[in-house]
Write an enzyme that holds these catalytic residues in place. Structure first.
Site, PDB file in Angstrom:
ATOM      1  N   PRO A 318      -8.521  -9.012   4.038  1.00  0.00           N
ATOM      2  CA  PRO A 318      -8.942  -9.217   2.644  1.00  0.00           C
ATOM      3  C   PRO A 318      -8.752  -8.026   1.702  1.00  0.00           C
ATOM      4  CG  PRO A 318     -10.849  -8.802   4.014  1.00  0.00           C
ATOM      5  CD  PRO A 318      -9.668  -8.848   4.942  1.00  0.00           C
ATOM      6  N   CYS A 319      -7.501  -7.693   1.413  1.00  0.00           N
ATOM      7  CA  CYS A 319      -7.255  -6.583   0.487  1.00  0.00           C
ATOM      8  C   CYS A 319      -7.708  -6.941  -0.935  1.00  0.00           C
ATOM      9  CB  CYS A 319      -5.782  -6.187   0.501  1.00  0.00           C
ATOM     10  SG  CYS A 319      -4.637  -7.548   0.252  1.00  0.00           S
ATOM     11  N   HIS A 320      -7.963  -8.236  -1.192  1.00  0.00           N
ATOM     12  CA  HIS A 320      -8.458  -8.630  -2.522  1.00  0.00           C
ATOM     13  C   HIS A 320      -9.868  -8.122  -2.781  1.00  0.00           C
ATOM     14  CE1 HIS A 320      -9.894 -11.888   0.159  1.00  0.00           C
ATOM     15  NE2 HIS A 320     -10.933 -11.947  -0.653  1.00  0.00           N
TER      16      HIS A 320
END
Length: 359
Positions: A318-320
């Site tokens: 989850p780089c968001h």
């Protein structure tokens, strides 16, 4: 929710005029003069700014009296494969050893011409090339299990060993006899409320999950093939099927963590960053500075940001959930609006869950 912020309205209207695919699912635009609502990529004539209203969900647009546009079909996601495309793909999956001819397609009211255009646009190949890859992948899996080359060739629908061998080597990279130790990357497509995505997997796990409109996607494919010493071909395995199921559950608000196995070729530093990303809890955010501190290198903020940008597995890693130190949304490969949507989606689901627990 009705969008009232002036700057956001201007951004959305610009995206509507440009038919910007990265805004699919981010907003739904209601046209006051026709009572129709559309998505960003709609091909219909564009209304004037004063005649539109933007909503964050199609349910809100319908609640305000708007009807779905018959051109972009917003409630079904315009990027979802049309019915006849889905039928053709199902034919391939259910008959992996057979060659589906144009005549067979027409018998089922499927236009070969429409298929070719859709596959060229969405996969960068023809439908015939797509199903050829599926057949060769099926043959490859049987060869790995020890099946005889001759039997495999004829069972897969080839009329000669030479024709099978030529096609097999062209797609896999090696002859059938020398391919059992060869690694391949399978690629498939899935649809989401934010637009379509490509998912890739080896026999070790998922190695890519990206929105199809990511600008550097072609480079990622090349890098992945080089890192894994493998060719990308159309197909599915257990990891791809599991990912499609888990991603659907995530968007439905029924899943907060992922169980599918990953394969993440990269440097030790990149993998340390990607591992830390997976520790950011659902519905929460972190900063690049905080991520750098986790790997005990407070000066590596830029390197951490670079590693984030090199992440090929969206959502699952989850780089968001990483934002700028000032709280602003920093760069995201899938587009800033998608990043905002994902963060808000998780927070809303978390809020609903906590509320239900209290009651």
């Amino acid at each position: 929710m009705l969008v009232t912020e002036k700057k956001k309205i201007e951004t959305y209207y610009k995206a509507l005029l440009e038919r910007n695919q990265s805004f699919v699912g981010i907003f739904f635009v209601g046209v006051k003069t026709t009572s129709i609502f559309c998505i960003a990529t709609c091909r219909a004539r564009k209304p004037k700014l004063e005649n539109v209203a933007f909503y964050t969900s199609f349910k809100e647009a319908m609640d305000h009296g708007y009807r779905p546009c018959k051109i972009c079909k917003p409630t079904g996601n315009a990027n979802e494969a049309p019915e006849q495309i889905e039928l053709a793909i199902t034919l391939v999956k259910e008959n992996p050893k057979e060659k589906i001819t144009d005549d067979q397609l027409r018998e089922k009211n499927i236009s070969p011409e429409v298929l070719r255009r859709w596959f060229n646009k969405n996969y960068g190949m023809t439908f015939q090339a797509y199903q050829r890859m599926y057949r060769i992948n099926n043959a490859y899996q049987e060869l790995k299990k020890g099946k005889n080359t001759t039997h495999t060739a004829f069972d897969t629908g080839y009329e000669s060993l030479s024709g099978f061998g030529y096609t097999f080597k062209k797609i896999i990279g090696k002859s059938p006899q020398k391919s059992t130790e060869e690694n391949i990357i399978l690629i498939s497509r899935l649809t989401t409320p934010l637009g379509p995505m490509f998912v890739c997997a080896t026999d070790k796990g998922i190695c890519l999950l990206e929105f199809v409109d990511r600008q550097i996607l072609e480079k990622e494919f090349k890098d992945l093939q080089k890192l894994l010493k493998a060719k990308i071909i159309a197909g599915e395995n257990e990891y791809i099927k599991q990912t499609k199921k888990e991603i659907a559950e995530y968007f439905d608000g029924k899943r907060k963590t992922f169980d599918v196995q990953l394969e993440t070729p990269g440097t030790d530093f990149q993998n340390s960053v990607w591992n830390n990303l997976q520790e950011i809890k659902y519905g929460k955010t972190s900063t690049y500075q905080q991520q750098a501190e986790k790997i005990h290198n407070q000066k590596a903020v830029r390197a951490v940001a670079s590693a984030n940008g090199s992440n090929r597995i969206s959502i699952l890693i989850p780089c968001h959930r990483v934002i700028g130190k000032n709280g602003k949304m920093a760069g995201y490969s899938g587009g800033i609006e998608r990043k905002k949507w994902l963060i808000e989606h998780e927070r809303n689901i978390l809020s609903e869950t906590n509320s239900n627990q209290i009651h």
